[in-house]
Design a protein around this motif. Structure first.
Motif, PDB file in Angstrom:
ATOM      1  N   GLN A   1      -3.269 -57.194 -35.863  1.00  0.00           N
ATOM      2  CA  GLN A   1      -2.223 -57.513 -35.138  1.00  0.00           C
ATOM      3  C   GLN A   1      -1.188 -56.447 -34.680  1.00  0.00           C
TER       4      GLN A   1
ATOM      5  N   THR B   1       2.586 -56.352 -32.427  1.00  0.00           N
ATOM      6  CA  THR B   1       3.627 -57.094 -31.796  1.00  0.00           C
ATOM      7  C   THR B   1       4.760 -56.697 -31.816  1.00  0.00           C
ATOM      8  N   SER B   2       5.476 -56.972 -30.617  1.00  0.00           N
ATOM      9  CA  SER B   2       7.099 -56.425 -30.783  1.00  0.00           C
ATOM     10  C   SER B   2       7.686 -57.809 -30.666  1.00  0.00           C
ATOM     11  N   SER B   3       7.155 -58.858 -30.790  1.00  0.00           N
ATOM     12  CA  SER B   3       7.943 -60.333 -30.783  1.00  0.00           C
ATOM     13  C   SER B   3       8.054 -60.780 -32.172  1.00  0.00           C
ATOM     14  N   LEU B   4       9.259 -61.232 -32.455  1.00  0.00           N
ATOM     15  CA  LEU B   4       9.769 -61.375 -33.803  1.00  0.00           C
ATOM     16  C   LEU B   4       9.224 -63.031 -34.038  1.00  0.00           C
ATOM     17  N   ASP B   5       8.810 -63.765 -32.979  1.00  0.00           N
ATOM     18  CA  ASP B   5       8.502 -64.956 -32.868  1.00  0.00           C
ATOM     19  C   ASP B   5       7.043 -65.353 -33.334  1.00  0.00           C
ATOM     20  N   ASN B   6       6.099 -64.312 -33.318  1.00  0.00           N
ATOM     21  CA  ASN B   6       4.859 -64.613 -33.563  1.00  0.00           C
ATOM     22  C   ASN B   6       4.188 -63.631 -34.688  1.00  0.00           C
ATOM     23  N   LEU B   7       4.464 -63.592 -35.709  1.00  0.00           N
ATOM     24  CA  LEU B   7       4.312 -62.633 -36.734  1.00  0.00           C
ATOM     25  C   LEU B   7       3.293 -63.300 -37.810  1.00  0.00           C
TER      26      LEU B   7
ATOM     27  N   ILE C   1       4.275 -54.078 -36.511  1.00  0.00           N
ATOM     28  CA  ILE C   1       5.477 -54.544 -35.960  1.00  0.00           C
ATOM     29  C   ILE C   1       6.088 -53.633 -34.886  1.00  0.00           C
TER      30      ILE C   1
ATOM     31  N   PRO D   1      11.992 -54.301 -31.854  1.00  0.00           N
ATOM     32  CA  PRO D   1      12.669 -53.512 -30.420  1.00  0.00           C
ATOM     33  C   PRO D   1      14.209 -52.959 -31.144  1.00  0.00           C
TER      34      PRO D   1
ATOM     35  N   ASP E   1      17.151 -52.060 -30.059  1.00  0.00           N
ATOM     36  CA  ASP E   1      18.265 -52.270 -28.575  1.00  0.00           C
ATOM     37  C   ASP E   1      19.696 -52.579 -29.279  1.00  0.00           C
TER      38      ASP E   1
ATOM     39  N   GLN F   1      12.972 -63.266 -40.599  1.00  0.00           N
ATOM     40  CA  GLN F   1      11.946 -63.332 -39.408  1.00  0.00           C
ATOM     41  C   GLN F   1      10.712 -62.546 -39.930  1.00  0.00           C
TER      42      GLN F   1
END
Length: 304
Positions: free
Chosen positions: A2, A4-10, A85, A88, A90, A109
């Motif tokens: 996997q 992903t750059s989203s911490l909501d879908n780990l 992972i 981001p 930012d 997270q």
């Protein structure tokens, strides 16, 4: 694996290697190995890195990468990593204190239960946190952190900057020593001007990521992996093709004694040996003669 750059879908909970990992050189492997060695099947073996590279964020200048994220993912998956992972990098992340980074990102997270970092790892606002701070602070909330010592080849530290310098000098032996593998370029074969085909040497024109760090321009002995075959011997040219008044840098690969269609297919090119610098020839006949000599030299190299 996997990505992903989203911490909501780990995939959680995790055992993580944390760092930039551009190049995935021998020093990076020492950070990743403890995660691969984790014997807890409930923890997802994960690499956490940053996008964009922190230096790009702070300077505002595009940074050429030894391993763009897609290529990095290929290497990590082959090692046995289950999740990449791309955290981001930012303004919100930069503002976090070391304690906030641990509490919000790593513990909450990512749900890290084990962390591996390099000796020189820094984190938190203004790089206030050191690797030793990470060990101490994570231990307070039940997370084990291991620090991997800096890897050297003799007296010099292995680093991405040394690999870049070696590539610009076309020193592929040193590059291989520092990486622990051959330097590679991953890309998709696209249509070109077919000049190579017209003189009897069809080439695969490689569309590679704009952020990919290219070595010194010139001609190389390489091996190529396709989706169906591996380690095909080939000759590669990196340059602007001055003989035909080229303007843009191109990467072109001629597979030796091979016939087939690679259009729209992804290939991986491994750099083995530098043959010569790119040069401008008087005409296509002179260019053809030199390509014949290059192919002969490549066959001799791979048969030696």
């Amino acid at each position: 694996m996997q990505i992903t750059s989203s911490l909501d879908n780990l995939l959680t909970p995790t055992a993580i290697a944390l760092g930039n990992f551009d190049g995935i050189h021998r020093g990076h492997l020492e950070v990743i190995r403890p995660v691969l060695a984790s014997d807890n099947p409930a923890l997802y073996k994960t690499v956490v890195t940053f996008a964009p590279h922190p230096q790009q964020y702070f300077t505002g200048q595009p940074r050429q990468l030894l391993t763009p994220h897609h290529e990095r993912a290929i290497i990590l998956e082959r090692l046995g990593i289950q999740q990449l992972i791309l955290l981001p990098f930012d303004r919100e992340l930069v503002k976090l204190s070391p304690q906030e980074f641990i509490d919000r990102i790593l513990a909450c997270q990512i749900q890290a239960k084990f962390i591996s970092v390099g000796e020189d790892f820094r984190f938190g606002n203004q790089r206030a946190g050191a690797a030793t701070d990470l060990v101490e602070l994570t231990a307070q909330i039940g997370i084990q952190t291991k620090i991997a010592p800096l890897e050297t080849d003799g007296d010099s530290r292995i680093s991405s900057s040394r690999i870049r310098a070696a590539l610009l000098a076309a020193d592929l032996k040193l590059t291989q020593v520092l990486l622990g593998r051959y330097y590679s370029i991953v890309g998709t074969v696209v249509g070109g001007q077919s000049i190579g085909r017209s003189i009897g040497f069809p080439t695969a024109n490689l569309q590679y990521p704009a952020e990919k760090f290219l070595p010194r321009q010139g001609v190389y002995c390489v091996r190529v992996d396709t989706d169906t075959q591996t380690q095909l011997p080939a000759v590669m040219n990196i340059g602007k093709r001055p003989t035909v008044n080229g303007v843009n840098t191109t990467v072109e690969v001629h597979l030796l004694d091979w016939d087939g269609d690679l259009y729209d297919r992804e290939i991986i090119v491994y750099l083995h040996h530098f043959l010569r610098t790119e040069q401008k020839f008087a005409d296509l006949t002179a260019l053809t003669n030199q390509i014949q000599a290059d192919c002969k030299a490549a066959r001799e190299f791979f048969s030696s």
